[in-house]
Write an enzyme that holds these catalytic residues in place. Sequence first.
Site, PDB file in Angstrom:
ATOM      1  N   PRO A   2       0.907  -1.193   0.099  1.00  0.00           N
ATOM      2  CA  PRO A   2       0.059  -0.103   0.015  1.00  0.00           C
ATOM      3  C   PRO A   2       1.000   1.306  -0.047  1.00  0.00           C
ATOM      4  O   PRO A   2       1.938   1.493   0.660  1.00  0.00           O
ATOM      5  CB  PRO A   2      -0.801   0.110   1.175  1.00  0.00           C
ATOM      6  N   LYS A  52       4.567   5.287   4.864  1.00  0.00           N
ATOM      7  CA  LYS A  52       3.948   4.034   4.805  1.00  0.00           C
ATOM      8  C   LYS A  52       3.450   3.539   6.143  1.00  0.00           C
ATOM      9  O   LYS A  52       3.400   2.259   6.261  1.00  0.00           O
ATOM     10  CB  LYS A  52       4.491   3.205   3.742  1.00  0.00           C
ATOM     11  N   ARG A 121      13.971   8.882  10.386  1.00  0.00           N
ATOM     12  CA  ARG A 121      14.619   8.248   9.260  1.00  0.00           C
ATOM     13  C   ARG A 121      14.039   8.378   7.946  1.00  0.00           C
ATOM     14  O   ARG A 121      14.430   7.995   6.949  1.00  0.00           O
ATOM     15  CB  ARG A 121      14.772   6.638   9.739  1.00  0.00           C
ATOM     16  N   ASN A 162       5.383   2.408  -6.015  1.00  0.00           N
ATOM     17  CA  ASN A 162       5.478   2.199  -7.408  1.00  0.00           C
ATOM     18  C   ASN A 162       4.577   2.980  -8.416  1.00  0.00           C
ATOM     19  O   ASN A 162       5.164   3.285  -9.515  1.00  0.00           O
ATOM     20  CB  ASN A 162       5.675   0.739  -7.724  1.00  0.00           C
TER      21      ASN A 162
END
Length: 269
Positions: A2, A52, A121, A162
């Site tokens: 996702p 994410k 990060r 992507n």
Amino acid sequence: MPEGHTLHRLARLHKRRYGGAPVEVSSPQGRFADEASILDGQVLKSAEAYGKHLFHDYGPQGIVHIHLGLYGTFTEAEQPVTDPVGQVRLRIVGRTHWTDLRGPTRCELLTRGEIDAIKARLGPDPLRRDAKPGLAFARISRSRTSLAALLMDQSVLAGVGNVYRAEVLFRHGIAPMVPGTALDEAVWKDIWADLVALMRDGVKKGRIDTVAPEHLPEVTGRAPRQDRHGGEVYVYRRAGQPCLVCGTPVAHKELAGRNLYWCPACQPA
């Protein structure tokens, strides 16, 4: 996996359904049982997404960090609660709804300091109001790595996957293998603004649409896209099919273990 808009949708949904009230927390599978026992009956203070990653904040009891990875999924339902199906890592039961989490890469109870370390990060997230796109450009402009790879690097840019990677490069006519050092800052600002708009639309609709009105099926007469990902896109998962703008077959290659799509004519090297 996702992309960021999905996690932001989940954060909004969970905050609306479970936030501000005590919830029942359990781990039918057992792998999160000790942590669930600490959280059971506590108030879910808030839910937020960063890239994410999804965070459920229970205040002094800690914050649940969830990363869905390739196989993680949430299923949502209204009361009444039914018996668990499959390997349910985390179950949350609220006043009107309940949700099950299966197969995540990460489901862990962390301290606020540990959560801050995770966020530190990550690169800026186009869906967060506190994002600083200049930080991403600073890293991109110093790198000889391809833009296609940099846009997928979560330490450079958080939440882009992507689909958004392939589509935003197409929309700006940029060849995917162009190195980061070749990207003009003005072009980066346009790309960032486009990602903000596209991803906000994804949060709203629950799917990724990147095609301009003049290229939609109802305008051009082509058949609507049939794909489990949904949405109308220019190049993603359209290898060998004609470009919606120029008719050139969409190209495909593997880059860093992920499929990359682009139009050789609209995105000249």
